[in-house]
Design a protein around this motif. Sequence first.
Motif, short mmCIF file in Angstrom:
data_model
loop_
_atom_site.label_atom_id
_atom_site.label_comp_id
_atom_site.label_asym_id
_atom_site.label_seq_id
_atom_site.Cartn_x
_atom_site.Cartn_y
_atom_site.Cartn_z
N ASP A 65 0.81 -1.21 0.00
CA ASP A 65 0.00 0.00 0.00
C ASP A 65 0.85 1.27 0.00
O ASP A 65 0.46 2.29 -0.54
CB ASP A 65 -0.93 0.01 1.21
CG ASP A 65 -2.01 -1.07 1.09
OD1 ASP A 65 -2.51 -1.51 2.13
OD2 ASP A 65 -2.32 -1.46 -0.05
N THR A 66 2.02 1.20 0.62
CA THR A 66 2.89 2.36 0.66
C THR A 66 3.43 2.61 -0.74
O THR A 66 3.99 1.71 -1.36
CB THR A 66 4.07 2.12 1.62
OG1 THR A 66 3.57 1.69 2.88
CG2 THR A 66 4.90 3.38 1.78
N PRO A 67 3.24 3.82 -1.27
CA PRO A 67 3.73 4.06 -2.64
C PRO A 67 5.25 4.01 -2.70
O PRO A 67 5.94 4.21 -1.71
CB PRO A 67 3.21 5.47 -2.96
CG PRO A 67 2.93 6.10 -1.64
CD PRO A 67 2.60 5.01 -0.68
N THR A 68 5.74 3.69 -3.88
CA THR A 68 7.19 3.68 -4.06
C THR A 68 7.71 5.10 -3.97
O THR A 68 7.04 6.07 -4.30
CB THR A 68 7.57 3.08 -5.42
OG1 THR A 68 6.97 3.85 -6.45
CG2 THR A 68 7.11 1.65 -5.52
N THR A 69 8.93 5.22 -3.49
CA THR A 69 9.54 6.53 -3.26
C THR A 69 10.98 6.49 -3.73
O THR A 69 11.57 5.43 -3.90
CB THR A 69 9.55 6.87 -1.76
OG1 THR A 69 10.10 5.77 -1.03
CG2 THR A 69 8.14 7.15 -1.26
N GLY A 70 11.54 7.68 -3.90
CA GLY A 70 12.97 7.78 -4.19
C GLY A 70 13.31 7.27 -5.57
O GLY A 70 12.45 7.06 -6.42
N ARG A 71 14.58 7.06 -5.77
CA ARG A 71 15.06 6.66 -7.09
C ARG A 71 14.67 5.22 -7.40
O ARG A 71 14.58 4.37 -6.49
CB ARG A 71 16.57 6.81 -7.16
CG ARG A 71 17.32 5.90 -6.22
CD ARG A 71 18.79 6.25 -6.15
NE ARG A 71 19.46 5.54 -5.06
CZ ARG A 71 19.99 4.34 -5.18
NH1 ARG A 71 19.94 3.71 -6.32
NH2 ARG A 71 20.56 3.76 -4.15
N ALA A 72 14.42 4.97 -8.65
CA ALA A 72 14.12 3.60 -9.07
C ALA A 72 15.43 2.85 -9.29
O ALA A 72 16.41 3.41 -9.79
CB ALA A 72 13.31 3.62 -10.36
N GLY B 268 8.58 4.35 1.25
CA GLY B 268 8.95 5.10 2.44
C GLY B 268 10.45 5.00 2.62
O GLY B 268 11.22 5.22 1.68
N THR B 269 10.89 4.60 3.79
CA THR B 269 12.32 4.51 4.04
C THR B 269 12.86 3.10 3.84
O THR B 269 14.05 2.85 4.00
CB THR B 269 12.64 4.93 5.49
OG1 THR B 269 11.90 4.08 6.36
CG2 THR B 269 12.25 6.38 5.73
N ALA B 270 11.99 2.17 3.47
CA ALA B 270 12.41 0.76 3.36
C ALA B 270 12.62 0.35 1.91
O ALA B 270 11.89 0.79 1.01
CB ALA B 270 11.38 -0.15 4.00
N LYS B 271 13.63 -0.47 1.69
CA LYS B 271 13.81 -1.11 0.38
C LYS B 271 13.12 -2.47 0.46
O LYS B 271 13.50 -3.32 1.27
CB LYS B 271 15.31 -1.29 0.08
CG LYS B 271 15.60 -1.56 -1.38
CD LYS B 271 17.03 -2.03 -1.59
CE LYS B 271 18.02 -0.90 -1.55
NZ LYS B 271 19.41 -1.36 -1.85
N MET B 272 12.09 -2.62 -0.36
CA MET B 272 11.27 -3.83 -0.29
C MET B 272 11.61 -4.77 -1.45
O MET B 272 11.91 -4.33 -2.56
CB MET B 272 9.78 -3.49 -0.35
CG MET B 272 9.33 -2.54 0.76
SD MET B 272 9.62 -3.19 2.44
CE MET B 272 8.45 -4.57 2.47
N ASN B 273 11.52 -6.08 -1.16
CA ASN B 273 11.93 -7.10 -2.12
C ASN B 273 10.80 -8.07 -2.42
O ASN B 273 10.11 -8.52 -1.51
CB ASN B 273 13.10 -7.91 -1.53
CG ASN B 273 14.23 -7.02 -1.10
OD1 ASN B 273 15.06 -6.63 -1.92
ND2 ASN B 273 14.26 -6.66 0.18
#
Lengths: 120, 120
Positions: free
Chosen positions: A3-10, A80-85
């Motif tokens: 649900d948390t939108p992607t953030t930061g650089r791809a 957010g602040t997490a890198k998700m896999n």
Amino acid sequence: MTDTPTTGRALPHPEREEIGLEAVLHALADPMRLRIVRELAAEGVELSCSDFGLPVTKSTTTHHFRVLRESGVIRQVYRGTAKMNALRRDDLDGLFPGLLDSVLAAADRQSLRLGDGAGV
Amino acid sequence: MTDTPTTGRALPHPEREEIGLEAVLHALADPMRLRIVRELAAEGVELSCSDFGLPVTKSTTTHHFRVLRESGVIRQVYRGTAKMNALRRDDLDGLFPGLLDSVLAAADRQSLRLGDGAGV
């Protein structure tokens, strides 16, 4: 979990048609990376790098996730602040039907045989 | 193909129960080694190292066969003056059912997709 939108650089990922069998096998050939993939497959949801608690340094953990991403085995996004896999199961099953499942089954059998408690 | 008795020193091989999944995946993750395994699977008989005509030096060829032998993917025996190679299909299928076939099928699909003429 997404649900948390992607953030930061791809982060760079190979397109499906750029995924190579040899690179996938190489990515899966390491015990830590195989453990990551088994856990992602078992959970079926996105997990952050820190969810795995691997018995290696943070930089080594980062390296293993990068190898998995660059080979096309996982997708990594910042939320957010997490890198998700997440496992790229659709892409892998589309390219190499049955391959991922046979590797996961082989890993389960080996864990049972060795009684190493690494089954997930 | 196996009428010539084995000769000379025996080369070290892992026993079936010593074969590890990660080592097998690593052995299969190289394009030259995958090519060797595909050809052994397609021919179904022992082949000598020189039968493959790999586009690499003799010492690199020797290295690739050694990685395949030490990981448990192939068995190497001396017959007369030739070092002969055979896939350890029974051992691999016994340990990891379906794994070798799924890798071979994935390699075939990739060759067709890339049109690289490497299908065997």
